[in-house]
Design an enzyme around this catalytic site. Structure first.
Site, PDB file in Angstrom:
ATOM      1  N   SER A   1      -5.367  -5.324  38.981  1.00  0.00           N
ATOM      2  CA  SER A   1      -6.457  -5.693  38.016  1.00  0.00           C
ATOM      3  C   SER A   1      -7.833  -5.505  38.373  1.00  0.00           C
ATOM      4  CB  SER A   1      -6.418  -7.267  37.474  1.00  0.00           C
ATOM      5  OG  SER A   1      -5.034  -7.553  37.297  1.00  0.00           O
TER       6      SER A   1
ATOM      7  N   HIS B   1     -11.488  -9.256  39.962  1.00  0.00           N
ATOM      8  CA  HIS B   1     -12.096  -8.738  38.790  1.00  0.00           C
ATOM      9  C   HIS B   1     -13.550  -8.411  38.836  1.00  0.00           C
ATOM     10  CE1 HIS B   1      -8.611 -10.550  36.366  1.00  0.00           C
ATOM     11  NE2 HIS B   1      -8.244  -9.944  37.239  1.00  0.00           N
TER      12      HIS B   1
END
Length: 287
Positions: free
Chosen positions: A210, A265
């Site tokens: 991610s 992230h």
């Protein structure tokens, strides 16, 4: 047909016309003496088509991008649709992630510990000083691969699938337009920042691509401002940022999604923005 624009006869509208066709806009171009006229079947398309035409005529880099989308083998009807041979490096990253997820039992097998940022069995890591100390000992042992290997750890097949789809969509464009070397720099640079930030904040029990996906999205969005070449909906950036913010709230836990690697992230996105300052490669395709 509705008459919407008259242009000099020497204006090359061939590629623009093909692009309109790929967008499903019914139109025709007629000649009138020393001019040519653009006609549209639906007058509701007039405003967006005229705006697109103005950008097409005034921005050479945009004309190149439109030409690429019309004539490139990786575009079908103007849509980004590469085959595996167009992005083998991205395909290899996805394959490694799938294999690692399989052999580690989605993080449940002991092999997982050898791929985490530090081995959680060997160190206390509940406090920040302990995490720094564990990292120092790990690097002193030469285990530098741990900077990158958390990317390939996943803890559910839905996580693997989502990251793979996003990495294929965005990463394949970077590999095609900017080359494999640039993609490699992005993956390594983003991984170092995202994984390190996540580890220092929460410890070694995390994994997934991610952070890399967020970083590549940030790179595509910002570098696109300098040289148009990537194809993705602008709303994707907004949605991703909103989802990142939501990740820092209790909402995912309430919804049963579980905790997310929020710092990965954030770190990935920041790293992608930073790497976007690199000038676009001269070649627009990998060798």
């Amino acid at each position: 047909m509705y008459r919407v624009k008259q242009l000099p006869a020497d204006t090359d509208l061939g590629t623009f016309s093909q692009w309109l066709k790929h967008q499903g806009v019914s139109h025709r171009i007629s000649e009138e003496g020393d001019s040519q006229v653009l006609w549209l079947e639906d007058p509701a398309h007039s405003e967006p088509v005229l705006a697109a035409l103005e950008q097409y005529l005034n921005r050479p880099e945009l004309r190149d991008a439109v030409s690429e989308s019309v004539h490139s083998p990786v575009f079908v009807n103007g849509r980004w649709q590469p085959s595996p041979r167009h992005a083998p490096m991205v395909l290899a990253l996805i394959a490694v992630a799938v294999l690692v997820s399989w052999f580690t039992g989605l993080g449940r097998e002991t092999l997982s510990a050898t791929l985490m940022y530090v081995d959680p069995r060997d160190f206390d890591w509940q406090t920040f000083p302990q995490r720094v100390d564990a990292l120092s000992h790990t690097l002193a042992q030469g285990q530098f691969w741990r900077w990158l290997t958390p990317d390939f750890l996943h803890f559910s097949w839905s996580h693997v699938l989502f990251n793979s789809v996003m990495l294929w969509f965005l990463g394949s464009q970077v590999e095609w337009f900017d080359g494999r070397m640039r993609l490699g720099i992005l993956v390594v640079g983003i991984s170092l920042v995202s994984n390190t930030l996540q580890y220092l904040v929460s410890g070694p029990l995390f994994g997934g691509l991610s952070g890399v996906v967020y970083g590549i999205l940030a790179y595509c969005w910002l570098s696109q401002q300098r040289k148009a070449r990537f194809q993705f909906p602008p709303a994707l950036v907004i949605f991703s940022l909103v989802w990142m913010v939501i990740g820092f709230t209790p909402l995912p836990e309430w919804l049963g999604i579980g905790s997310m690697a929020n710092e990965a992230h954030l770190g990935g996105f920041i790293a992608g923005l930073a790497l976007a300052i690199l000038p676009p490669p001269a070649k627009n395709k990998p060798a």
